[in-house]
Design a protein around this motif. Structure first.
Motif, mmCIF file in Angstrom:
data_model
loop_
_atom_site.group_PDB
_atom_site.id
_atom_site.type_symbol
_atom_site.label_atom_id
_atom_site.label_comp_id
_atom_site.label_asym_id
_atom_site.label_seq_id
_atom_site.Cartn_x
_atom_site.Cartn_y
_atom_site.Cartn_z
ATOM 1 N N MET A 111 -2.524 -2.825 3.583
ATOM 2 C CA MET A 111 -1.992 -3.948 4.353
ATOM 3 C C MET A 111 -1.929 -5.172 3.452
ATOM 4 O O MET A 111 -2.630 -5.253 2.450
ATOM 5 N N SER A 112 -1.097 -6.110 3.812
ATOM 6 C CA SER A 112 -0.908 -7.339 3.061
ATOM 7 C C SER A 112 -0.911 -8.511 4.028
ATOM 8 O O SER A 112 -0.865 -8.343 5.241
ATOM 9 N N TYR A 113 -0.940 -9.713 3.460
ATOM 10 C CA TYR A 113 -0.709 -10.909 4.249
ATOM 11 C C TYR A 113 0.053 -11.897 3.384
ATOM 12 O O TYR A 113 -0.397 -12.264 2.287
ATOM 13 N N CYS A 114 1.223 -12.312 3.863
ATOM 14 C CA CYS A 114 2.044 -13.279 3.152
ATOM 15 C C CYS A 114 2.525 -14.340 4.134
ATOM 16 O O CYS A 114 2.799 -14.047 5.304
ATOM 17 N N VAL A 115 2.642 -15.562 3.642
ATOM 18 C CA VAL A 115 3.078 -16.699 4.461
ATOM 19 C C VAL A 115 4.169 -17.453 3.715
ATOM 20 O O VAL A 115 4.072 -17.676 2.501
ATOM 21 N N SER A 156 -8.519 -5.212 4.658
ATOM 22 C CA SER A 156 -7.342 -4.773 3.910
ATOM 23 C C SER A 156 -6.589 -5.933 3.276
ATOM 24 O O SER A 156 -5.601 -5.729 2.566
ATOM 25 N N VAL A 157 -7.021 -7.170 3.536
ATOM 26 C CA VAL A 157 -6.447 -8.362 2.901
ATOM 27 C C VAL A 157 -7.522 -8.988 2.036
ATOM 28 O O VAL A 157 -8.652 -9.169 2.489
ATOM 29 N N ASN A 159 -4.548 -0.969 -0.445
ATOM 30 C CA ASN A 159 -5.565 0.071 -0.341
ATOM 31 C C ASN A 159 -5.007 1.328 0.304
ATOM 32 O O ASN A 159 -4.144 1.262 1.168
ATOM 33 N N ALA A 160 -5.513 2.454 -0.168
ATOM 34 C CA ALA A 160 -5.191 3.756 0.414
ATOM 35 C C ALA A 160 -6.514 4.387 0.820
ATOM 36 O O ALA A 160 -6.928 5.420 0.300
ATOM 37 N N GLY A 161 -7.205 3.736 1.733
ATOM 38 C CA GLY A 161 -8.539 4.169 2.116
ATOM 39 C C GLY A 161 -9.592 3.360 1.393
ATOM 40 O O GLY A 161 -9.314 2.665 0.412
#
Length: 247
Positions: A1-5, A190-191, A22-24
């Protein structure tokens, strides 16, 4: 997962992305998710990515390769950001479908799709910020909706909703963006750090140097600490008496 703004204000733009993939729990890596294109005094274009890493990397690599091909349209000569958004969306869907497995993956709850934020300014035009969906279509930020998020957006959105409007200044937008990242990182593993941050001033047509923010960055640490202490002070400062069920 990502987070972008991505935030488009009257005075400029603020863009930020995390770098964790991440893959786990046993496979966590750092990958850049923000990319810049352009030429000083002529155009400045930012591209942020979330979703399938292979798809987003393939799209970025294609965009870079085409910059060397003067016989076709690319981000170095495309006349408008709306056309650039259409091109990125088209490439993203082409890359995803070329795997010949996308339909199966979608049915299983996964997918090869990626979402993008594309923003910036081309000489002779105003600033624009686009959200490009998995399907390749896009929408652009307006005065009423001055920011977009992609990836793990739910933890940081309430902060931006309360703090940001089109007339906000860049300093406040940077602070609100970092608080939204702090809230997201605290709530979702995940971030993660580092965070890539860009601040672009309207009509400057200058590629900003940007800043990579780690967890120990003094400014980020100050923002994080003041935010936490401020929330606690407000919570303790409510003068409304508790309801009867509190005893």
């Amino acid at each position: 997962m990502s987070y972008c703004v991505g935030i488009r204000l009257k005075s400029g733009m603020v863009l930020a992305s995390d770098t964790r993939t991440n893959a786990g729990v046993d496979h966590i890596s750092t990958f850049k998710k923000m990319f810049t294109f352009g030429a000083e005094g002529e155009r400045v274009i930012f591209l942020l990515t979330a979703g399938n890493l292979a798809t987003s990397q393939a799209v970025v690599n294609r965009l870079r390769r085409e910059l060397r091909q003067d016989d076709r349209q690319h981000l170095g000569n495309i006349p408008s950001l709306s056309e650039a958004a259409e091109m990125v969306g088209r490439y993203a869907t082409e890359v995803a479908y070329q795997t010949k497995q996308m339909a199966t993956m979608v049915q299983e709850g996964g997918g090869f799709g990626s979402t993008f934020l594309l923003g910036g300014q081309i000489k002779g035009h105003g600033m624009r910020l686009y959200l490009i969906y998995n399907e390749g279509n896009s929408i652009y930020a307006t005065r009423d909706t001055p920011f977009f998020q992609i990836g793990e957006s739910k933890y940081g959105k309430p902060i931006l909703d309360r703090a940001i409007n089109y007339e906000s200044n860049l300093d406040d937008a940077v602070r609100a963006t970092l608080v939204s990242f702090d809230s997201t990182i605290r709530s979702n593993l995940s971030v993660g750090f580092p965070i890539d941050l860009m601040v672009y001033k309207a009509d400057s047509l200058t590629l900003p140097a940007g800043r990579r923010i780690t967890e120990t960055d003094p400014y980020f640490y100050s923002i994080r600490s003041q935010w936490s202490q401020g929330l606690l002070a407000i919570l303790r400062g409510f003068d409304t008496p508790p309801p009867d069920y509190m005893g």
